[in-house]
Every structure is written in C-alpha cells, then in structure tokens.
Design an enzyme around this catalytic site. Structure first.
Site, PDB file in Angstrom:
ATOM      1  N   ASP A 176      44.169  -1.049 125.240  1.00  0.00           N
ATOM      2  CA  ASP A 176      44.760   0.096 125.925  1.00  0.00           C
ATOM      3  C   ASP A 176      43.732   0.934 126.678  1.00  0.00           C
ATOM      4  O   ASP A 176      43.944   2.112 126.939  1.00  0.00           O
ATOM      5  CB  ASP A 176      45.495   0.979 124.914  1.00  0.00           C
ATOM      6  CG  ASP A 176      44.612   1.406 123.744  1.00  0.00           C
ATOM      7  OD1 ASP A 176      43.377   1.343 123.871  1.00  0.00           O
ATOM      8  OD2 ASP A 176      45.160   1.798 122.699  1.00  0.00           O
ATOM      9  N   GLU A 221      47.200  -7.820 122.276  1.00  0.00           N
ATOM     10  CA  GLU A 221      47.456  -6.589 121.534  1.00  0.00           C
ATOM     11  C   GLU A 221      48.538  -5.768 122.240  1.00  0.00           C
ATOM     12  O   GLU A 221      48.448  -4.551 122.386  1.00  0.00           O
ATOM     13  CB  GLU A 221      46.181  -5.752 121.366  1.00  0.00           C
ATOM     14  CG  GLU A 221      46.266  -4.701 120.270  1.00  0.00           C
ATOM     15  CD  GLU A 221      45.020  -3.852 120.155  1.00  0.00           C
ATOM     16  OE1 GLU A 221      44.312  -3.998 119.143  1.00  0.00           O
ATOM     17  OE2 GLU A 221      44.740  -3.058 121.083  1.00  0.00           O
ATOM     18  N   GLU A 261      45.378   6.433 126.509  1.00  0.00           N
ATOM     19  CA  GLU A 261      45.645   5.078 126.027  1.00  0.00           C
ATOM     20  C   GLU A 261      47.129   4.719 125.988  1.00  0.00           C
ATOM     21  O   GLU A 261      47.514   3.583 126.295  1.00  0.00           O
ATOM     22  CB  GLU A 261      45.019   4.893 124.636  1.00  0.00           C
ATOM     23  CG  GLU A 261      43.500   4.828 124.632  1.00  0.00           C
ATOM     24  CD  GLU A 261      42.835   6.188 124.558  1.00  0.00           C
ATOM     25  OE1 GLU A 261      41.600   6.234 124.461  1.00  0.00           O
ATOM     26  OE2 GLU A 261      43.561   7.223 124.614  1.00  0.00           O
ATOM     27  N   HIS A 287      36.439   9.807 117.939  1.00  0.00           N
ATOM     28  CA  HIS A 287      36.153   9.789 119.367  1.00  0.00           C
ATOM     29  C   HIS A 287      37.344  10.150 120.242  1.00  0.00           C
ATOM     30  O   HIS A 287      37.184  10.395 121.424  1.00  0.00           O
ATOM     31  CB  HIS A 287      35.661   8.401 119.789  1.00  0.00           C
ATOM     32  CG  HIS A 287      36.758   7.363 119.800  1.00  0.00           C
ATOM     33  ND1 HIS A 287      37.228   6.793 118.643  1.00  0.00           N
ATOM     34  CD2 HIS A 287      37.477   6.841 120.816  1.00  0.00           C
ATOM     35  CE1 HIS A 287      38.185   5.920 118.960  1.00  0.00           C
ATOM     36  NE2 HIS A 287      38.362   5.937 120.268  1.00  0.00           N
ATOM     37  N   ARG A 304      40.103  11.649 122.547  1.00  0.00           N
ATOM     38  CA  ARG A 304      40.063  12.843 123.398  1.00  0.00           C
ATOM     39  C   ARG A 304      40.963  13.957 122.873  1.00  0.00           C
ATOM     40  O   ARG A 304      40.645  15.131 123.009  1.00  0.00           O
ATOM     41  CB  ARG A 304      40.484  12.471 124.821  1.00  0.00           C
ATOM     42  CG  ARG A 304      39.452  11.654 125.586  1.00  0.00           C
ATOM     43  CD  ARG A 304      39.965  11.353 126.989  1.00  0.00           C
ATOM     44  NE  ARG A 304      38.987  10.634 127.791  1.00  0.00           N
ATOM     45  CZ  ARG A 304      38.849   9.313 127.802  1.00  0.00           C
ATOM     46  NH1 ARG A 304      39.644   8.565 127.035  1.00  0.00           N
ATOM     47  NH2 ARG A 304      37.946   8.727 128.547  1.00  0.00           N
ATOM     48  N   HIS A 361      29.745   9.345 117.963  1.00  0.00           N
ATOM     49  CA  HIS A 361      30.011   8.830 119.309  1.00  0.00           C
ATOM     50  C   HIS A 361      29.091   9.517 120.320  1.00  0.00           C
ATOM     51  O   HIS A 361      28.707  10.672 120.161  1.00  0.00           O
ATOM     52  CB  HIS A 361      31.473   9.081 119.664  1.00  0.00           C
ATOM     53  CG  HIS A 361      31.978   8.261 120.809  1.00  0.00           C
ATOM     54  ND1 HIS A 361      31.792   8.612 122.123  1.00  0.00           N
ATOM     55  CD2 HIS A 361      32.664   7.082 120.832  1.00  0.00           C
ATOM     56  CE1 HIS A 361      32.357   7.720 122.912  1.00  0.00           C
ATOM     57  NE2 HIS A 361      32.891   6.774 122.154  1.00  0.00           N
TER      58      HIS A 361
END
Length: 357
Positions: free
Chosen positions: A80, A102, A116, A198, A200, A230
C-alpha cells in the site's frame, strides 16, 4: 516481494525484471543486500524534504520510462505504498496488466492509515490479478465488485520471508552469535519489549503519548524497552527528546531485516503500528499491541494474536501490564494461530502468473 523474486528465478516460462523507486533509500538497500536482490532498474527518487506529491510525481515519470523500455506483459506491485499506486497507475496508462500482491486489506477509513488506505484502494481499481492474503481480504474485494475469477487467496509473502529468515538464523550459528554480541547490552534476566512506530497519523500528540506510556512501563524495573527509531524527523526528534537517556529504554537506529527478526524472536511482546509486524509476530508467537485506532489486518485481532490499543497512555500501560503479569492472558495471545499464511504464498503466486502468461 523478495521471496517472490526468488520464486520467479526458477520459473523458466517467465522473464522477470525488478524495478525499485528507492522511496526509502537506506532501508531499501539493506533489504536488497540481505535477500540478494539485484534491481534491473533503480529510480532513486528519494530527496531530502520532498513532499509526497513530489515523490509520487518522480516515481510516475521514472516508472513510465521503465515500462516504455521493458514493455512487460504484467507488472506486479505489493502492499500500500505510494510507489505501489504509482506503479499500478503507470502500468494502467500503458495498458499493461497489474497484479496486486497483498490485495484487499482495508480499514474503511481513508484517513487511517493515510495515505496507505487510498493507495491500496486505488491500486485495486487498476489491478487485474488480486493476490489476497486472507479470506477476509477476498471478501473486501468482492464487496467492491472485483470478480471472483480475478481474486486468488495465497497467504502473504511476508510470512514466506520471515520463515526463511528464522530458519537461516537457526542454522547459522555464526550469524546468531554475531547478533547476540551486537545486542549484548540487553539484560537477559529482564523481559524485552520491542517497539516500532512510523505511521503519519500518529505523528505529534499520538507518538508523544506512546512515549509517555513507555516511560511509565520502564519504571517497573523488570523489563527493558528497545525502540529502533524511524529516520523520519517527525518520529526521531520527539522520541529522542522524551526517551533519550532514560534507564531501561534503549533507542537504536532502524535495523536491517535479519537483526530485526532476531529481536522480534527475542522479545516478550511487541508494541507497534506496523502492518507487517502484525503478520510477522504471530508466526513467532509474540503478542502485538497495535498503536492505531483501526487496522487493515482484522484477522490478527480476531485470532487473538494482536490487540488494538491506540495511542492512549493509560490503555497501553494497562495492556502491557496485563500481558506481563497475567501468564494465562499472555499464553492465549502467544499461542494463537497465525492467520496470514503457511510460507508458500510466493510459490502460489508464481504458479498463477506462469499459468496466466
């Protein structure tokens, strides 16, 4: 995708080319080296401070040039990421079939995870072949109007990669000893909590709340917290500001795949917002506390291998305490069956592609 690349090496009826955008240069290179994948095309789109729009535009332009030169019959994309969507769109513009590995993961919320959720939904619209990891993923695609004939339930290739790596660690005593020396600062008499973050949507107050929970957990004294941080400054800066130098908490650089698998296997439990970790940890018998409000991997929640805790300090502390102090609860999560595959997803996808071509 690495185990899928390996599977295609042994398929004589298909010629395979590998293209990477290098959306995350440093993390990509370590993975390519570990899995011995040599890209035929490397677009190297990463640049300091660039926006998501700028990166996506560069990926689209670079991928179009690759497709014009290579003229493939099929483009396989995975997951994604913005690279996934850009590759699918580039192929669509060139009227090239797309296979989505996936496929079918959904939260139902375009804002979580962002971007995503949009990337995978848009990729599904453009794809001809949908390689769904689970039955739930297949049902998501069906509800969106994808034909059954184009959906193939294969399991997830991430489990293939994990099981191969665990076997490698088990059989290679020298590598295992090197990793033990690398992490000799960890106290074997204390239980290890492995943390990653990580997403957002957690940047800002959400991440700071997670850090406050880790501070409280570390005060127990019978655990150690290990946090590979990260590289994104929106993660790195607050984590180091709040947790740097705290006894019982170790902040380290992001790890290559092999040492990260070693750490997952060594950990007592894992706190993470990573989708991949939600699939990998169950194969190792490790409970996962998911620091998100929703997940596109509900199978892990339903199977009992993972539990959504969000970013609430009190919720995270309560659930970690329960797993550490209630052996029966821990055993229920650690022994639940992994719903994401048996390690043969790559072979199944390879066979389907070979038959279609």
């Amino acid at each position: 995708m690495a185990p899928l690349v390996e599977a295609f090496k042994n398929e004589t009826t298909v010629e395979t080319k590998v293209c990477v955008t290098a959306q995350h240069r440093q993390m990509l290179d370590s993975m390519l080296a570990f899995f011995d994948v040599r890209p035929d095309y490397d677009l190297d789109v990463m640049a300091p401070g660039q926006t998501l729009l700028e990166m996506t535009g560069k990926a689209l332009s670079g991928l179009d040039a690759v497709l014009t030169e290579s003229r493939p019959d099929l483009v396989l994309v995975q997951g994604d990421t913005s690279t996934t969507f850009a590759a699918a769109l580039s192929a669509h513009y060139r009227q090239i079939d797309v296979g989505h590995v996936e496929a079918g993961l959904r939260t139902g919320n375009l804002s979580a995870p962002w971007p995503e959720e949009a990337n995978r939904r848009l990729t599904s619209v453009l794809a001809r072949y949908h390689f769904a990891p689970t039955l739930n993923a297949r049902e998501n695609l069906r509800r969106e109007g994808v034909s059954d004939a184009n959906i193939h339930v294969t399991g997830n290739t991430v489990v293939d990669a994990l099981l191969n790596t665990v076997a490698r660690l088990r059989e290679d005593g020298q590598t295992r000893n090197e990793l033990e020396r690398r992490f000799a600062f960890l106290n074997p008499s204390k239980r290890l909590i492995l943390v990653t973050g990580h997403r957002r949507e957690n940047h800002g107050m959400g991440l700071e709340s997670v850090c406050q929970a880790l501070l409280e957990i570390a005060q127990r004294g019978d655990v150690e917290v290990l946090f590979p941080v990260h590289l994104n400054p929106k993660v790195k800066q607050p984590v180091h500001r709040l947790l740097g130098g705290v006894p019982g908490i170790f902040l380290i650089d992001p790890q290559d795949y092999l040492p990260f698998v070693y750490l997952m296997n060594r950990a007592t439990l894992i706190i993470s917002d990573s989708g991949g970790v939600q699939e990998e940890a169950p194969a190792l018998g490790k409970p996962v506390l998911v620091t998100r409000e929703s997940t596109e991997r509900p199978e892990a929640i339903e199977a009992g291998t993972a539990r959504i805790v969000g970013t609430s300090q009190s919720t995270i502390v309560r659930e970690v305490t329960r797993l550490l102090d209630e052996p029966a609860d821990y055993m229920v999560m650690s022994r639940a069956a992994n719903p994401y595959g048996d390690g043969d997803a790559s072979r199944r996808i390879c066979n389907i592609v070979a038959s279609a071509c």
